[in-house]
Design a protein around this motif. Structure first.
Motif, PDB file in Angstrom:
ATOM      1  N   SER A  54      11.111 -36.631 -18.420  1.00  0.00           N
ATOM      2  CA  SER A  54       9.814 -36.177 -18.931  1.00  0.00           C
ATOM      3  C   SER A  54       9.814 -34.678 -19.196  1.00  0.00           C
ATOM      4  CB  SER A  54       8.709 -36.514 -17.930  1.00  0.00           C
ATOM      5  OG  SER A  54       8.767 -35.618 -16.839  1.00  0.00           O
TER       6      SER A  54
ATOM      7  N   GLU B 219       7.695 -32.622 -18.203  1.00  0.00           N
ATOM      8  CA  GLU B 219       7.367 -31.951 -16.941  1.00  0.00           C
ATOM      9  C   GLU B 219       8.637 -31.704 -16.116  1.00  0.00           C
ATOM     10  OE1 GLU B 219       5.679 -34.865 -17.901  1.00  0.00           O
ATOM     11  OE2 GLU B 219       4.232 -33.567 -18.901  1.00  0.00           O
ATOM     12  N   ASP B 220       9.562 -32.672 -16.135  1.00  0.00           N
ATOM     13  CA  ASP B 220      10.833 -32.496 -15.408  1.00  0.00           C
ATOM     14  C   ASP B 220      11.515 -31.208 -15.855  1.00  0.00           C
ATOM     15  OD1 ASP B 220      10.519 -34.933 -14.157  1.00  0.00           O
ATOM     16  OD2 ASP B 220      11.767 -36.029 -15.580  1.00  0.00           O
TER      17      ASP B 220
END
Ligand SMILES: [Zn+2]
Lengths: 200, 103
Positions: free
Chosen positions: A127, A129-130
């Motif tokens: 993702s 966000e990762d």
């Protein structure tokens, strides 16, 4: 970043360009110190060997110096240098020849006889966000991009990362608009497949 | 990917002059680039969006496609930190020396 937008050239830039056109040594040194680090960062997107990236920046400055009389002020000095750097990096890549590529299944999407998509159950588990919290994940995606075939990689860098338009990319790579579009689609598709092949 | 047919015109372009019809998944895919660049006419875009709404596989495909683009951009995002590398002094000096050698 949209480099295709006309940038209002600053008075500073106008003055600097005038001095450069008159061969002013201090202005050239200022140009090198002010933008060198920026150009080095761009060159490193294309060339991972520090020596190659540094050579590229040096080439770019020499070309900038020789071309300063053609600088029309349609863009800021920074984006003018950006473009020259990208150009020099592409030339360096051509001169360097082959590099390793990841052997991925890059067959295009599959369709049945009626043009209906044949689905695979692969998906990208990584993702955005990762990447925002984990520099290693950023590094991993960069590595995936690095392993794309060179044309795919260049198209992806120019269009999706540097933000050049289709037209500008077609000029930089000296290929047709249609080839940019087809190639970019292929590049994105390759990266998509490569990212799908990983479980994070 | 095949963008043009034999007439040098893509299918969506041809359809632009006719009554709105639907496109299949393969044709849909040929227009993703132009769709994302906002290069489709409003009529072309309607046909494109109609397929997107009706076809779960293309919807999933486009989502992952866009995610992949965003991931590549996020990979190069230095989160507000400087996009400048440190410029080695030797390189500055090498460039200044190279310039002096020019005619
Ligand atoms: Zn579909």
């Amino acid at each position: 970043m949209d480099l295709s937008k006309k940038v209002e050239i600053s008075t500073n830039d106008i003055q600097l360009v005038e001095q450069l056109k008159h061969g002013d040594t201090d202005s050239f040194e200022y140009l090198v110190r002010e933008y060198g680090g920026y150009m080095l960062a761009i060159a490193k997107r294309y060339l991972h060997n520090d020596a190659d990236a540094q050579d590229t920046v040096q080439d770019a400055y020499i070309r900038a110096f020789q071309a300063i009389h053609n600088f029309k002020g349609h863009s800021s000095i920074k984006s003018w240098l950006h473009r020259i750097t990208v150009n020099s990096a592409l030339m360096k890549l051509r001169a360097n020849g082959r590099r390793p590529v990841e052997l991925i299944d890059d067959s295009p999407s599959l369709f049945d006889g009626n043009g209906k998509r044949i689905e695979t159950n692969s998906e990208i588990t990584l993702s955005i966000e990762d990447l925002a919290i984990d520099a290693n994940k950023q590094w991993l995606v960069k590595a995936k991009i690095d392993l794309l075939p060179i044309t795919s990689r260049n198209l992806l860098l120019l269009r999706d990362i540097e933000g050049y338009s289709t037209e500008e990319t077609s000029e930089l790579l000296n290929i047709s608009i249609a080839a940019v579009k087809t190639g970019l689609h292929r590049a994105r598709q390759r990266l998509k497949k490569s990212l799908e092949s990983e479980r994070y | 990917m095949k963008i043009n047919n034999e007439n040098g015109k893509n299918k969506l372009e041809l359809k632009n002059d006719m009554t709105i019809q639907s496109i299949n998944c393969q044709e849909f895919e040929e227009f993703i680039i132009d769709f994302l660049d906002s290069n489709l006419s409003s009529m072309q875009q309607n046909i494109f969006l109609k397929h997107l709404n009706e076809c779960p596989s293309c919807k999933r495909y486009l989502e992952d496609y866009q995610k992949s683009v965003k991931l590549s951009q996020a990979a190069f995002d230095n989160k507000g930190e400087s996009d400048y590398e440190a410029m080695p002094e030797e390189l500055v000096q090498a460039i200044l020396a190279a310039r002096k050698k020019l005619p």
